[in-house]
Write a protein that holds these residues in place. Sequence first.
Motif, PDB file in Angstrom:
ATOM      1  N   LEU A   6       0.826  -1.195   0.000  1.00 23.50           N
ATOM      2  CA  LEU A   6       0.000   0.000   0.000  1.00 23.50           C
ATOM      3  C   LEU A   6       0.867   1.256   0.000  1.00 23.50           C
ATOM      4  O   LEU A   6       0.625   2.181  -0.762  1.00 23.50           O
ATOM      5  N   PHE A   7       1.902   1.293   0.846  1.00 14.83           N
ATOM      6  CA  PHE A   7       2.755   2.471   0.922  1.00 14.83           C
ATOM      7  C   PHE A   7       3.730   2.547  -0.250  1.00 14.83           C
ATOM      8  O   PHE A   7       4.207   3.619  -0.580  1.00 14.83           O
ATOM      9  N   GLY A   8       4.020   1.444  -0.881  1.00 14.48           N
ATOM     10  CA  GLY A   8       4.936   1.433  -2.016  1.00 14.48           C
ATOM     11  C   GLY A   8       4.326   2.033  -3.264  1.00 14.48           C
ATOM     12  O   GLY A   8       5.035   2.380  -4.199  1.00 14.48           O
ATOM     13  N   ASN A   9       3.003   2.172  -3.313  1.00 16.08           N
ATOM     14  CA  ASN A   9       2.339   2.678  -4.502  1.00 16.08           C
ATOM     15  C   ASN A   9       2.038   4.170  -4.440  1.00 16.08           C
ATOM     16  O   ASN A   9       1.262   4.670  -5.234  1.00 16.08           O
ATOM     17  N   LEU A  10       2.601   4.894  -3.480  1.00 19.42           N
ATOM     18  CA  LEU A  10       2.364   6.325  -3.398  1.00 19.42           C
ATOM     19  C   LEU A  10       3.139   7.046  -4.492  1.00 19.42           C
ATOM     20  O   LEU A  10       4.340   6.865  -4.637  1.00 19.42           O
TER      21      LEU A  10
END
Length: 66
Positions: A6-10
């Motif tokens: 989830l945080f890698g797709n920012l």
Amino acid sequence: MNGLLLFGNLGTSEVLIIALVVLLLFGGRKIPELMKGIGKGVRSFKEGMNDIEKEIEKGPDSEKKQ
């Protein structure tokens, strides 16, 4: 594992929106104080981890001698 993805797709636009919301919530003067507090917390956490590592390296024999 899903949280990491989830945080890698920012993207850049998401980060800018988050920064804008933080700026609106806290204001320009409070952000440096907030970051300073976070820095102190991280530093304290690292010191605690180093103390625990030193205690582990000493082993259980050093506690019995005291």
